[in-house]
Enzyme design. Structure first.
Site, PDB file in Angstrom:
ATOM      1  N   ARG A   1       5.398   1.902   5.577  1.00 52.07           N
ATOM      2  CA  ARG A   1       4.157   1.733   4.818  1.00 52.07           C
ATOM      3  C   ARG A   1       2.920   1.846   5.696  1.00 52.07           C
ATOM      4  O   ARG A   1       1.812   1.684   5.217  1.00 52.07           O
ATOM      5  CB  ARG A   1       4.170   0.356   4.158  1.00 52.07           C
ATOM      6  CG  ARG A   1       4.391   0.402   2.663  1.00 52.07           C
ATOM      7  CD  ARG A   1       4.458  -1.032   2.168  1.00 52.07           C
ATOM      8  NE  ARG A   1       4.058  -1.165   0.798  1.00 52.07           N
ATOM      9  CZ  ARG A   1       4.912  -1.209  -0.209  1.00 52.07           C
ATOM     10  NH1 ARG A   1       6.199  -1.073   0.002  1.00 52.07           N
ATOM     11  NH2 ARG A   1       4.465  -1.390  -1.427  1.00 52.07           N
TER      12      ARG A   1
ATOM     13  N   LYS B   1       8.475   4.754  -7.895  1.00 48.72           N
ATOM     14  CA  LYS B   1       9.502   4.810  -6.835  1.00 48.72           C
ATOM     15  C   LYS B   1      10.767   4.043  -7.237  1.00 48.72           C
ATOM     16  O   LYS B   1      11.868   4.563  -7.133  1.00 48.72           O
ATOM     17  CB  LYS B   1       8.977   4.194  -5.521  1.00 48.72           C
ATOM     18  CG  LYS B   1       7.782   4.906  -4.929  1.00 48.72           C
ATOM     19  CD  LYS B   1       7.410   4.344  -3.565  1.00 48.72           C
ATOM     20  CE  LYS B   1       6.940   2.899  -3.585  1.00 48.72           C
ATOM     21  NZ  LYS B   1       5.657   2.670  -4.259  1.00 48.72           N
TER      22      LYS B   1
ATOM     23  N   ARG C   1      -3.375  -4.036  -3.410  1.00 49.79           N
ATOM     24  CA  ARG C   1      -2.233  -3.176  -3.058  1.00 49.79           C
ATOM     25  C   ARG C   1      -2.678  -1.716  -3.005  1.00 49.79           C
ATOM     26  O   ARG C   1      -2.244  -0.962  -2.139  1.00 49.79           O
ATOM     27  CB  ARG C   1      -1.096  -3.381  -4.067  1.00 49.79           C
ATOM     28  CG  ARG C   1      -0.331  -4.684  -3.797  1.00 49.79           C
ATOM     29  CD  ARG C   1       0.394  -5.186  -5.016  1.00 49.79           C
ATOM     30  NE  ARG C   1       1.427  -4.304  -5.515  1.00 49.79           N
ATOM     31  CZ  ARG C   1       1.932  -4.370  -6.740  1.00 49.79           C
ATOM     32  NH1 ARG C   1       1.511  -5.294  -7.586  1.00 49.79           N
ATOM     33  NH2 ARG C   1       2.886  -3.553  -7.109  1.00 49.79           N
TER      34      ARG C   1
ATOM     35  N   ARG D   1       4.748  -3.908 -16.672  1.00 53.63           N
ATOM     36  CA  ARG D   1       6.105  -3.972 -16.083  1.00 53.63           C
ATOM     37  C   ARG D   1       6.733  -5.362 -16.224  1.00 53.63           C
ATOM     38  O   ARG D   1       6.114  -6.375 -15.977  1.00 53.63           O
ATOM     39  CB  ARG D   1       6.001  -3.605 -14.604  1.00 53.63           C
ATOM     40  CG  ARG D   1       7.302  -3.729 -13.845  1.00 53.63           C
ATOM     41  CD  ARG D   1       7.300  -2.910 -12.607  1.00 53.63           C
ATOM     42  NE  ARG D   1       6.382  -3.380 -11.590  1.00 53.63           N
ATOM     43  CZ  ARG D   1       6.142  -2.709 -10.455  1.00 53.63           C
ATOM     44  NH1 ARG D   1       6.732  -1.555 -10.247  1.00 53.63           N
ATOM     45  NH2 ARG D   1       5.301  -3.184  -9.570  1.00 53.63           N
TER      46      ARG D   1
ATOM     47  N   ARG E   1       6.277  -9.769 -12.249  1.00 55.91           N
ATOM     48  CA  ARG E   1       6.101 -10.063 -10.830  1.00 55.91           C
ATOM     49  C   ARG E   1       4.763 -10.753 -10.593  1.00 55.91           C
ATOM     50  O   ARG E   1       3.766 -10.364 -11.188  1.00 55.91           O
ATOM     51  CB  ARG E   1       6.152  -8.754 -10.025  1.00 55.91           C
ATOM     52  CG  ARG E   1       7.519  -8.452  -9.463  1.00 55.91           C
ATOM     53  CD  ARG E   1       7.617  -7.065  -8.916  1.00 55.91           C
ATOM     54  NE  ARG E   1       6.571  -6.700  -7.954  1.00 55.91           N
ATOM     55  CZ  ARG E   1       6.533  -5.525  -7.295  1.00 55.91           C
ATOM     56  NH1 ARG E   1       7.465  -4.629  -7.518  1.00 55.91           N
ATOM     57  NH2 ARG E   1       5.576  -5.263  -6.453  1.00 55.91           N
TER      58      ARG E   1
HETATM   59  P1  ADP Z   1       4.902  -1.665  -4.860  1.00 53.10           P
HETATM   60  O1  ADP Z   1       5.337  -0.376  -4.245  1.00 53.10           O
HETATM   61  O2  ADP Z   1       4.762  -1.603  -6.334  1.00 53.10           O
HETATM   62  O3  ADP Z   1       3.678  -2.253  -4.186  1.00 53.10           O
HETATM   63  P2  ADP Z   1       7.063  -3.177  -3.526  1.00 53.10           P
HETATM   64  O4  ADP Z   1       8.108  -3.977  -4.209  1.00 53.10           O
HETATM   65  O5  ADP Z   1       7.482  -2.000  -2.734  1.00 53.10           O
HETATM   66  O6  ADP Z   1       6.031  -2.773  -4.667  1.00 53.10           O
HETATM   67  O7  ADP Z   1       6.226  -4.136  -2.536  1.00 53.10           O
HETATM   68  C1  ADP Z   1       5.699  -5.375  -2.958  1.00 53.10           C
HETATM   69  C2  ADP Z   1       5.036  -6.081  -1.782  1.00 53.10           C
HETATM   70  O8  ADP Z   1       6.023  -6.370  -0.768  1.00 53.10           O
HETATM   71  C3  ADP Z   1       3.951  -5.311  -1.046  1.00 53.10           C
HETATM   72  O9  ADP Z   1       2.688  -5.435  -1.686  1.00 53.10           O
HETATM   73  C4  ADP Z   1       3.971  -5.993   0.329  1.00 53.10           C
HETATM   74  O10 ADP Z   1       3.330  -7.247   0.291  1.00 53.10           O
HETATM   75  C5  ADP Z   1       5.462  -6.234   0.534  1.00 53.10           C
HETATM   76  N1  ADP Z   1       6.117  -5.112   1.224  1.00 53.10           N
HETATM   77  C6  ADP Z   1       7.060  -4.261   0.720  1.00 53.10           C
HETATM   78  N2  ADP Z   1       7.418  -3.336   1.627  1.00 53.10           N
HETATM   79  C7  ADP Z   1       6.702  -3.605   2.745  1.00 53.10           C
HETATM   80  C8  ADP Z   1       6.601  -2.981   4.025  1.00 53.10           C
HETATM   81  N3  ADP Z   1       7.295  -1.899   4.343  1.00 53.10           N
HETATM   82  N4  ADP Z   1       5.744  -3.542   4.933  1.00 53.10           N
HETATM   83  C9  ADP Z   1       5.037  -4.623   4.647  1.00 53.10           C
HETATM   84  N5  ADP Z   1       5.048  -5.250   3.451  1.00 53.10           N
HETATM   85  C10 ADP Z   1       5.870  -4.746   2.502  1.00 53.10           C
END
Ligand code: ADP
Length: 228
Positions: free
Chosen positions: A89, A13, A172, A128, A161
């Protein structure tokens, strides 16, 4: 153009979003980036946010929705549209998003969903590396920087990260399967869901996105488009 990017962690993404953002004038809202910025700035919510991210759990809906609401309400208007990346999400966020969009007299055009196979997801995430200064994303074997540990674009230091470790990735993935995957149905029913093969290389996937978006110009500024 008003789109949401959906897909499991590691589906690509963020990488595709960077290319889309360069091609189209869009407000890019990555909730993961917003949250990591809160941590970096040591904002009042930083500690709480960090504890969720490091466990691979979702940050509470009210925290994240408030941030998205502010971005969409304040920052939209200067660009042609928006691209949400990492939001919604879960079911409640999907409904909150609809409410926010209704409030600003907007709606979604498409939800671009990326599917990827587990072994690829795991290898992408574990390799990554990200630039601390400009956020550019690298991969130790697929897209290594010219000099080890240094960003090609801005010479900033690269880091991994803290949630890109095996244990957190498992959480996750399980959060994705239990909370995020069910919202695909929500968008499918609205005729907005379009699925792409996230196993493909970023540039190939990006070109498929561009082709689709160009062929489906239902994202006219004054038109509340939807797929039926
Ligand atoms: P990835 O898609 O690789 O998991 P992101 O950077 O989108 O990485 O998200 C990293 C973390 O940030 C998630 O595991 C969660 O803890 C938090 N996070 C991101 N977006 C949301 C969301 N919409 N609602 C709740 N937590 C979120």
């Amino acid at each position: 153009m008003r789109i949401v990017l959906l897909g499991p962690p590691g589906a690509g993404k963020g990488s595709v979003a960077a290319l889309i953002k360069d091609r189209y004038a869009l407000l890019h809202i990555s909730t993961g980036d917003i949250l990591r910025e809160e941590i970096r700035k040591e904002s009042p919510l930083a500690k709480e946010i960090k504890s969720y991210i490091e466990r691979g759990a979702l940050v509470p809906d009210e925290v994240i929705t408030k941030m998205v609401d502010q971005k969409l309400t304040k920052d939209l208007g200067v660009t042609e549209g928006f691209m949400l990346d990492g939001y919604p999400r879960n079911d409640s966020q999907a409904k909150e998003l609809d409410a926010i969009l209704k409030k600003i007299d907007s709606s979604l055009d498409f939800v671009l969903n990326m599917e990827a196979s587990l072994p690829l997801i795991l290898s992408r995430i574990s390799g990554r590396r990200i630039c601390k200064k400009c956020g550019a994303v690298y991969h130790m074997t697929n897209k290594p920087p010219k000099a080890a540990g240094v960003c090609d674009a801005c010479s900033g230091p690269l880091y991994q990260r803290s949630d890109d470790n095996e244990e957190t990735i498992k959480n996750r993935m399980s959060v994705y399967n239990s909370s995020t995957a069910p919202i695909l149905e929500y968008y499918r029913k609205q005729g907005k869901l379009v699925t792409f093969d996230g196993d493909k290389e970023t540039n190939v996937l990006f070109e498929e996105f561009v082709k689709f978006l160009n062929e489906n110009k239902r994202f006219n500024k004054n038109q509340n488009a939807s797929r039926n």
